[in-house]
Scaffold this active site. Structure first.
Site, PDB file in Angstrom:
ATOM      1  N   HIS A  43       0.847  -1.203   0.000  1.00 43.81           N
ATOM      2  CA  HIS A  43       0.000   0.000   0.000  1.00 43.81           C
ATOM      3  C   HIS A  43       0.880   1.250   0.000  1.00 43.81           C
ATOM      4  O   HIS A  43       0.614   2.223  -0.707  1.00 43.81           O
ATOM      5  CB  HIS A  43      -0.901   0.022   1.230  1.00 43.81           C
ATOM      6  CG  HIS A  43      -1.937  -1.055   1.255  1.00 43.81           C
ATOM      7  ND1 HIS A  43      -2.174  -1.834   2.351  1.00 43.81           N
ATOM      8  CD2 HIS A  43      -2.804  -1.489   0.313  1.00 43.81           C
ATOM      9  CE1 HIS A  43      -3.144  -2.704   2.096  1.00 43.81           C
ATOM     10  NE2 HIS A  43      -3.543  -2.512   0.855  1.00 43.81           N
TER      11      HIS A  43
ATOM     12  N   CYS B  85     -14.511 -16.109  -4.539  1.00 43.99           N
ATOM     13  CA  CYS B  85     -13.352 -16.012  -3.652  1.00 43.99           C
ATOM     14  C   CYS B  85     -13.499 -14.756  -2.808  1.00 43.99           C
ATOM     15  O   CYS B  85     -13.576 -13.649  -3.343  1.00 43.99           O
ATOM     16  CB  CYS B  85     -12.054 -15.949  -4.451  1.00 43.99           C
ATOM     17  SG  CYS B  85     -10.638 -15.538  -3.407  1.00 43.99           S
TER      18      CYS B  85
ATOM     19  N   CYS C 111     -10.524 -12.220  -3.189  1.00 42.36           N
ATOM     20  CA  CYS C 111     -10.613 -11.354  -4.377  1.00 42.36           C
ATOM     21  C   CYS C 111     -11.864 -10.490  -4.336  1.00 42.36           C
ATOM     22  O   CYS C 111     -11.964  -9.533  -5.086  1.00 42.36           O
ATOM     23  CB  CYS C 111     -10.719 -12.174  -5.663  1.00 42.36           C
ATOM     24  SG  CYS C 111      -9.295 -13.161  -6.066  1.00 42.36           S
TER      25      CYS C 111
ATOM     26  N   CYS D   8      -7.727 -20.429  -5.254  1.00 47.75           N
ATOM     27  CA  CYS D   8      -7.464 -19.134  -5.893  1.00 47.75           C
ATOM     28  C   CYS D   8      -5.955 -18.903  -5.815  1.00 47.75           C
ATOM     29  O   CYS D   8      -5.386 -18.941  -4.728  1.00 47.75           O
ATOM     30  CB  CYS D   8      -8.212 -18.030  -5.149  1.00 47.75           C
ATOM     31  SG  CYS D   8      -7.552 -16.399  -5.505  1.00 47.75           S
TER      32      CYS D   8
ATOM     33  N   LYS E 198       6.685 -13.544  -0.090  1.00 45.64           N
ATOM     34  CA  LYS E 198       5.384 -12.929  -0.347  1.00 45.64           C
ATOM     35  C   LYS E 198       4.820 -12.376   0.973  1.00 45.64           C
ATOM     36  O   LYS E 198       4.907 -13.049   2.001  1.00 45.64           O
ATOM     37  CB  LYS E 198       4.459 -14.023  -0.890  1.00 45.64           C
ATOM     38  CG  LYS E 198       3.212 -13.510  -1.523  1.00 45.64           C
ATOM     39  CD  LYS E 198       2.459 -14.636  -2.231  1.00 45.64           C
ATOM     40  CE  LYS E 198       1.178 -14.092  -2.791  1.00 45.64           C
ATOM     41  NZ  LYS E 198      -0.040 -14.404  -2.173  1.00 45.64           N
TER      42      LYS E 198
ATOM     43  N   LYS F  74       0.037 -12.182   6.115  1.00 48.85           N
ATOM     44  CA  LYS F  74      -0.259 -11.911   7.514  1.00 48.85           C
ATOM     45  C   LYS F  74      -0.151 -13.209   8.316  1.00 48.85           C
ATOM     46  O   LYS F  74       0.436 -13.247   9.390  1.00 48.85           O
ATOM     47  CB  LYS F  74      -1.669 -11.342   7.625  1.00 48.85           C
ATOM     48  CG  LYS F  74      -1.786 -10.280   8.682  1.00 48.85           C
ATOM     49  CD  LYS F  74      -3.084  -9.525   8.567  1.00 48.85           C
ATOM     50  CE  LYS F  74      -4.138 -10.142   9.428  1.00 48.85           C
ATOM     51  NZ  LYS F  74      -5.413  -9.441   9.421  1.00 48.85           N
TER      52      LYS F  74
HETATM   53  O1  ME8 Z   1      -7.268  -4.676  -4.267  1.00 50.13           O
HETATM   54  N1  ME8 Z   1       2.946  -5.161  -3.427  1.00 50.13           N
HETATM   55  O2  ME8 Z   1      -7.337  -3.489  -2.289  1.00 50.13           O
HETATM   56  P1  ME8 Z   1      -6.009  -4.020  -1.579  1.00 50.13           P
HETATM   57  C1  ME8 Z   1       2.522  -4.065  -4.065  1.00 50.13           C
HETATM   58  N2  ME8 Z   1      -9.738  -2.707  -2.730  1.00 50.13           N
HETATM   59  N3  ME8 Z   1       1.223  -3.735  -4.195  1.00 50.13           N
HETATM   60  C2  ME8 Z   1       0.329  -4.566  -3.656  1.00 50.13           C
HETATM   61  C3  ME8 Z   1       0.695  -5.737  -2.968  1.00 50.13           C
HETATM   62  C4  ME8 Z   1       2.093  -6.029  -2.867  1.00 50.13           C
HETATM   63  N4  ME8 Z   1       2.552  -7.088  -2.251  1.00 50.13           N
HETATM   64  N5  ME8 Z   1      -0.436  -6.354  -2.552  1.00 50.13           N
HETATM   65  C5  ME8 Z   1      -1.458  -5.578  -2.969  1.00 50.13           C
HETATM   66  C6  ME8 Z   1      -7.810  -3.915  -3.493  1.00 50.13           C
HETATM   67  N6  ME8 Z   1      -1.005  -4.517  -3.634  1.00 50.13           N
HETATM   68  C7  ME8 Z   1      -9.123  -3.266  -3.876  1.00 50.13           C
HETATM   69  C8  ME8 Z   1      -8.861  -2.220  -4.926  1.00 50.13           C
HETATM   70  S1  ME8 Z   1      -9.628  -0.276  -6.571  1.00 50.13           S
HETATM   71  C9  ME8 Z   1     -11.065   0.310  -7.162  1.00 50.13           C
HETATM   72  C10 ME8 Z   1     -10.081  -1.495  -5.420  1.00 50.13           C
HETATM   73  C11 ME8 Z   1      -1.795  -3.454  -4.291  1.00 50.13           C
HETATM   74  O3  ME8 Z   1      -5.986  -3.320  -0.264  1.00 50.13           O
HETATM   75  C12 ME8 Z   1      -3.013  -3.974  -4.994  1.00 50.13           C
HETATM   76  O4  ME8 Z   1      -2.700  -4.558  -6.226  1.00 50.13           O
HETATM   77  O5  ME8 Z   1      -5.962  -5.498  -1.593  1.00 50.13           O
HETATM   78  C13 ME8 Z   1      -3.828  -2.709  -5.114  1.00 50.13           C
HETATM   79  O6  ME8 Z   1      -3.404  -1.950  -6.225  1.00 50.13           O
HETATM   80  C14 ME8 Z   1      -3.525  -1.988  -3.816  1.00 50.13           C
HETATM   81  O7  ME8 Z   1      -2.313  -2.579  -3.309  1.00 50.13           O
HETATM   82  C15 ME8 Z   1      -4.627  -2.147  -2.782  1.00 50.13           C
HETATM   83  O8  ME8 Z   1      -4.826  -3.504  -2.498  1.00 50.13           O
END
Ligand code: ME8
Length: 493
Positions: free
Chosen positions: A24, A129, A132, A146, A296, A299
């Site tokens: 994030h 899922c 997702c 998934c 990876k 949590k």
């Molecule tokens: O996908 N490294 O929310 P999210 C880099 N709510 N970026 C990462 C990551 C990682 N390891 N893991 C996740 C969602 N992200 C939805 C989005 S948009 C209309 C709705 C990226 O909290 C992920 O790909 O799971 C996304 O772009 C962002 O963090 C938020 O992920």
């Protein structure tokens, strides 16, 4: 070089089922660097980030925590807002999808698409899922699970609303084939080959019997599928359909997102927009995933780094610098404290920090802190290749732009070593120190999108006002009084 236009950039909106992770932080920083770069070019920028709150996984997490869901999301949102503040993110708005305005606009768009005949009711039978917040097909699964969340999806059969995604198949293919709709190209090709191997199917866009989420208009038994509402944040936040900001900034220039949600942004979102009579965005910019010490983020396995902690320990600028310098756009990358320390000690403290302190000390000693006027040494100034930095930024090759800036910083250090100004005086010394002070002024401008607090500190020590890209020309520095401050960076062991 100078734009007078509008530039709208968004990040994905984050789920608030847990505290923010380093991915994030990465996404917000990269979008921030692009936003600040565009402001430097003279564009009027709107930078949006926020939180995705209507998701079932937020409500699940609240249940597990034994806290009412609204209270739970209200509390967790603060971590995300705090993350933005801590990382010096210059977002113009922070959208929460539980805002009244967003709820209303999501329903309005649902209604619009329904009236167009692109939404119909049917039965859904398939695999869902929760990770997702999406439906999967057998083909998507790896070993029955998934691949993204390593969990088997749940079978589901219920009455639901469907969006006629299939109708937009050819339109979406055409869009994907247009240059720069998805960057980088490999990420575009992934989407194209998925569509070409299997035409678009209609998409289930509602869920029954959920407590949490946005109601389907005029049908309280169904909630709008969370992705349908989440994507709409990009237009609701700027006041679709009549708001001034919407008229000024839509279509978005960039949706910056992680690779896992490319399909939603490059395929589903434009189809929704076209159906609702809204222009699709200009570019979906896809970044890779971060691992932590090669693993990876997870949590459950305890593989995570709290970005708030790491920033507290090292400062925002070193973390921002590492993100931009270490990971080429679109590629996966690793976050390790060792890499952070190495870059902090070598590139930030040694190369940049020492350059500033050497120059400031020499001007203090020889000219009582008054920056002397002089002639720029062209041998040094020619080593700054501004066009090449701009080209890299245009292609979102942030790591190359930084490498290019650092080539010049190192050239300045070499220049000091070669000229040995401490042995000189008079006009010759004036010219050298003027050249160096002017170079630092320019460096301060160029680094400002990446490490804004450091840029401000340089300006303070040199007695300068912040500049913009059109000030990146040698010879513009007019005097100034040095105010020596602390070291820009303290080295860490
Ligand atoms: O996908 N490294 O929310 P999210 C880099 N709510 N970026 C990462 C990551 C990682 N390891 N893991 C996740 C969602 N992200 C939805 C989005 S948009 C209309 C709705 C990226 O909290 C992920 O790909 O799971 C996304 O772009 C962002 O963090 C938020 O992920």
């Amino acid at each position: 070089m100078i734009g007078l236009g509008r530039f709208y950039i968004t990040t994905a909106i984050d789920y608030v089922n847990a505290k923010p992770h380093i991915g994030h932080a990465y996404e917000k920083v990269i979008a921030d660097i692009i936003a600040r770069w565009q402001r430097l070019r003279g564009e009027k920028v709107f930078y949006l980030t926020g939180t995705d709150e209507n998701a079932e996984k937020n409500s699940q997490a609240a249940k597990e925590a034994g806290v009412p869901v609204r209270e739970f999301v209200d509390k967790n949102v603060e971590f995300f807002k705090n993350l933005c503040k801590t990382l010096n993110i210059s977002n113009d708005y922070f959208i929460r999808t539980t805002e009244e305005r967003h709820i209303k606009i999501s329903q309005d768009i649902f209604r619009k698409v329904l009236e167009k005949g692109d939404i119909y009711k049917d039965f859904y039978e398939g695999l869902y899922c929760e990770g997702c917040e999406g439906y999967l097909t057998e083909k998507d699964l790896v070993g029955g699970k998934c691949p993204e969340h390593q969990k088997p999806p749940k079978p589901l059969r219920e009455e639901a609303y469907f969006f006629r995604l299939s109708k937009y198949n050819d339109h979406i293919v055409k869009l994907l084939e247009s240059p720069n709709f998805v960057i980088p190209k490999e990420k575009r090709n992934e989407m194209l080959s998925r569509i070409k191997s299997d035409d678009l199917k209609d998409l289930c866009i509602s869920r029954k019997n959920l407590y949490w989420g946005i109601d389907v208009p005029d049908d309280k038994n169904h909630k709008i599928y969370v992705w349908f509402d989440a994507l709409i944040n990009y237009v609701s936040a700027i006041g679709y359909p009549d708001g001034g900001k919407f008229k000024e900034f839509w279509p978005a220039d960039i949706h910056l997102i992680g690779k896992g949600i490319n399909w939603f942004h490059s395929v589903i979102w434009p189809a929704m927009l076209i159906s609702a009579g809204i222009k699709p965005p200009k570019t979906i910019l896809v970044h890779g995933y971060l691992t932590v010490n090669g693993q990876k983020i997870s949590k459950s396995l305890g593989v995570q780094i709290d970005p708030l902690e790491i920033v507290k320990k090292y400062g925002a600028d070193p973390v921002r610098y590492l993100f931009a310098r270490e990971i080429p756009m679109g590629e996966d990358g690793d976050f390790s404290e060792q890499a952070l320390k190495d870059r902090l000690n070598n590139e930030l403290a040694n190369d940049l920090g020492n350059l500033l302190s050497r120059v400031v000390k020499m001007i203090e000693k020889s000219f009582s802190g008054n920056v002397p006027q002089g002639k720029v040494d062209e041998k040094l100034s020619k080593q700054l290749r501004v066009e090449s930095i701009e080209k890299y930024m245009d292609k979102f090759e942030l790591h190359n732009a930084l490498a290019e800036i650092w080539n010049f910083i190192r050239a300045c250090n070499r220049y000091i070593n070669e000229k040995e100004p401490w042995k000189l005086e008079g006009k010759e010394l004036q010219d050298i120190l003027y050249t160096l002070a002017d170079s630092l002024r320019i460096i301060s401008i160029l680094i400002s999108p990446f490490i804004p607090a450091t840029s401000e500190k340089i300006n303070e020590q040199l007695g300068l006002k912040p500049g913009i890209l059109k000030d990146v020309k040698f010879g513009l520095l007019k005097g100034g009084k040095i105010k020596r401050g602390e070291h820009l960076f303290n080295k860490v062991k």
